[in-house]
Design a protein around this motif. Structure first.
Motif, PDB file in Angstrom:
ATOM      1  N   GLN A  12       0.836  -1.202   0.000  1.00 17.28           N
ATOM      2  CA  GLN A  12       0.000   0.000   0.000  1.00 17.28           C
ATOM      3  C   GLN A  12       0.870   1.251   0.000  1.00 17.28           C
ATOM      4  N   ALA A  13       0.302   2.321  -0.510  1.00 21.20           N
ATOM      5  CA  ALA A  13       1.010   3.601  -0.508  1.00 21.20           C
ATOM      6  C   ALA A  13       1.421   3.954   0.923  1.00 21.20           C
ATOM      7  N   GLY A  14       2.650   4.451   1.049  1.00 18.76           N
ATOM      8  CA  GLY A  14       3.192   4.757   2.365  1.00 18.76           C
ATOM      9  C   GLY A  14       3.979   3.624   2.977  1.00 18.76           C
ATOM     10  N   GLY A  15       3.891   2.455   2.389  1.00 18.24           N
ATOM     11  CA  GLY A  15       4.575   1.294   2.905  1.00 18.24           C
ATOM     12  C   GLY A  15       6.006   1.198   2.420  1.00 18.24           C
ATOM     13  N   SER A  16       6.647   0.076   2.765  1.00 21.11           N
ATOM     14  CA  SER A  16       8.060  -0.142   2.444  1.00 21.11           C
ATOM     15  C   SER A  16       8.269  -1.505   1.806  1.00 21.11           C
ATOM     16  N   LEU A  17       9.287  -1.568   0.994  1.00 23.52           N
ATOM     17  CA  LEU A  17       9.760  -2.822   0.421  1.00 23.52           C
ATOM     18  C   LEU A  17      11.275  -2.755   0.334  1.00 23.52           C
ATOM     19  N   ILE A  26      31.854 -15.972 -12.376  1.00 18.66           N
ATOM     20  CA  ILE A  26      33.271 -15.629 -12.183  1.00 18.66           C
ATOM     21  C   ILE A  26      33.395 -14.116 -12.304  1.00 18.66           C
ATOM     22  N   ILE A  27      33.574 -13.482 -11.179  1.00 14.61           N
ATOM     23  CA  ILE A  27      33.584 -12.019 -11.112  1.00 14.61           C
ATOM     24  C   ILE A  27      34.833 -11.568 -10.385  1.00 14.61           C
ATOM     25  N   PHE A  28      35.629 -10.753 -11.053  1.00 16.57           N
ATOM     26  CA  PHE A  28      36.814 -10.221 -10.405  1.00 16.57           C
ATOM     27  C   PHE A  28      36.514  -8.883  -9.724  1.00 16.57           C
ATOM     28  N   SER A  29      35.658  -8.097 -10.329  1.00 13.10           N
ATOM     29  CA  SER A  29      35.276  -6.824  -9.732  1.00 13.10           C
ATOM     30  C   SER A  29      34.022  -6.323 -10.421  1.00 13.10           C
ATOM     31  N   ILE A  30      33.325  -5.440  -9.748  1.00 15.49           N
ATOM     32  CA  ILE A  30      32.145  -4.783 -10.316  1.00 15.49           C
ATOM     33  C   ILE A  30      32.276  -3.294 -10.070  1.00 15.49           C
ATOM     34  N   ASN A  31      32.149  -2.503 -11.101  1.00 14.90           N
ATOM     35  CA  ASN A  31      32.287  -1.055 -10.953  1.00 14.90           C
ATOM     36  C   ASN A  31      31.053  -0.462 -10.269  1.00 14.90           C
ATOM     37  N   THR A  32      29.924  -0.509 -10.917  1.00 13.12           N
ATOM     38  CA  THR A  32      28.703   0.049 -10.332  1.00 13.12           C
ATOM     39  C   THR A  32      27.625  -1.024 -10.229  1.00 13.12           C
ATOM     40  N   MET A  33      26.790  -0.883  -9.229  1.00 12.90           N
ATOM     41  CA  MET A  33      25.597  -1.712  -9.099  1.00 12.90           C
ATOM     42  C   MET A  33      24.427  -0.777  -8.860  1.00 12.90           C
ATOM     43  N   GLY A  34      23.318  -1.089  -9.483  1.00 14.94           N
ATOM     44  CA  GLY A  34      22.212  -0.157  -9.342  1.00 14.94           C
ATOM     45  C   GLY A  34      20.876  -0.758  -9.691  1.00 14.94           C
ATOM     46  N   TRP A  35      19.877   0.097  -9.613  1.00 18.34           N
ATOM     47  CA  TRP A  35      18.501  -0.279  -9.903  1.00 18.34           C
ATOM     48  C   TRP A  35      17.897   0.689 -10.909  1.00 18.34           C
ATOM     49  N   TYR A  36      17.196   0.134 -11.863  1.00 19.80           N
ATOM     50  CA  TYR A  36      16.438   0.886 -12.842  1.00 19.80           C
ATOM     51  C   TYR A  36      14.995   0.396 -12.763  1.00 19.80           C
ATOM     52  N   ARG A  37      14.091   1.173 -13.307  1.00 22.29           N
ATOM     53  CA  ARG A  37      12.694   0.733 -13.343  1.00 22.29           C
ATOM     54  C   ARG A  37      12.046   1.129 -14.649  1.00 22.29           C
ATOM     55  N   GLN A  38      11.017   0.378 -14.976  1.00 24.53           N
ATOM     56  CA  GLN A  38      10.292   0.626 -16.214  1.00 24.53           C
ATOM     57  C   GLN A  38       8.830   0.294 -15.997  1.00 24.53           C
ATOM     58  N   PHE A  66      14.337   6.389  -0.808  1.00 23.05           N
ATOM     59  CA  PHE A  66      15.019   5.139  -1.140  1.00 23.05           C
ATOM     60  C   PHE A  66      16.474   5.215  -0.696  1.00 23.05           C
ATOM     61  N   THR A  67      17.004   4.066  -0.297  1.00 30.25           N
ATOM     62  CA  THR A  67      18.411   3.974   0.083  1.00 30.25           C
ATOM     63  C   THR A  67      19.023   2.749  -0.572  1.00 30.25           C
ATOM     64  N   SER A  78      21.268  -3.816  -2.568  1.00 33.01           N
ATOM     65  CA  SER A  78      19.903  -3.763  -2.046  1.00 33.01           C
ATOM     66  C   SER A  78      19.334  -2.361  -2.212  1.00 33.01           C
ATOM     67  N   LEU A  79      18.034  -2.299  -2.262  1.00 33.89           N
ATOM     68  CA  LEU A  79      17.345  -1.019  -2.363  1.00 33.89           C
ATOM     69  C   LEU A  79      16.226  -1.010  -1.332  1.00 33.89           C
ATOM     70  N   GLN A  80      16.377  -0.200  -0.314  1.00 27.56           N
ATOM     71  CA  GLN A  80      15.334  -0.026   0.694  1.00 27.56           C
ATOM     72  C   GLN A  80      14.414   1.091   0.222  1.00 27.56           C
ATOM     73  N   MET A  81      13.154   0.761   0.042  1.00 27.70           N
ATOM     74  CA  MET A  81      12.190   1.721  -0.472  1.00 27.70           C
ATOM     75  C   MET A  81      11.155   2.024   0.589  1.00 27.70           C
ATOM     76  N   ASN A  82      11.123   3.254   1.042  1.00 20.46           N
ATOM     77  CA  ASN A  82      10.174   3.696   2.063  1.00 20.46           C
ATOM     78  C   ASN A  82       9.225   4.735   1.473  1.00 20.46           C
ATOM     79  N   SER A  83       8.147   4.959   2.177  1.00 23.34           N
ATOM     80  CA  SER A  83       7.157   5.955   1.758  1.00 23.34           C
ATOM     81  C   SER A  83       6.780   5.773   0.291  1.00 23.34           C
ATOM     82  N   LEU A  84       6.487   4.565  -0.066  1.00 18.34           N
ATOM     83  CA  LEU A  84       6.202   4.256  -1.468  1.00 18.34           C
ATOM     84  C   LEU A  84       4.935   4.959  -1.946  1.00 18.34           C
ATOM     85  N   LYS A  85       4.984   5.350  -3.206  1.00 15.32           N
ATOM     86  CA  LYS A  85       3.875   6.041  -3.839  1.00 15.32           C
ATOM     87  C   LYS A  85       3.379   5.205  -5.021  1.00 15.32           C
TER      88      LYS A  85
END
Length: 123
Positions: A12-17, A26-38, A66-67, A78-85
């Protein structure tokens, strides 16, 4: 290399996920990690990303709500999502950019995407 996401759902709106994403292979390094949405009919847009040294960037629409966090040892983000709309409703995709991994052509820095996880916010 595979990215596996978890944590989406209906809230529900106002909630968190909390979304999580784990990179495996086989991963030696990762430059950036992130989240996109569509969401339906729109282009994929950046939500947030984090560099290896912990620098973060957020879309204006999610700042303060979001954090993003990252565990370099476990190759997770991870992406902590608060006060969701309602307007946060979308399929969220994990991205790993500049993943140094062996290929038939030697070590390469490649980008990878997860399969997407649906976040639905009811108003």
């Amino acid at each position: 290399v595979q990215l596996v996401e978890s944590g989406g759902g209906l809230v529900q709106a106002g909630g968190s996920l909390r979304l999580s994403c784990a990179a495996s292979g086989i991963i030696f390094s990762i430059n950036t990690m992130g989240w996109y949405r569509q969401d339906l009919g729109n282009q994929r847009e950046l939500v947030a990303y984090i560099t290896g040294d912990g620098s973060t960037t957020y879309a204006d629409s999610v700042k303060g709500r979001f954090t993003i966090s990252r565990d370099n040892d476990r190759n997770t983000v991870s992406l902590q999502m608060n006060s969701l709309k309602a307007e946060d409703t979308a399929v969220y995709y994990c991205n790993a950019g500049g993943v140094r991994t062996p290929t038939t052509g030697g070590l390469r820095d490649l980008d990878f995407w997860g399969q997407g996880t649906l976040v639905a916010v009811s108003s």
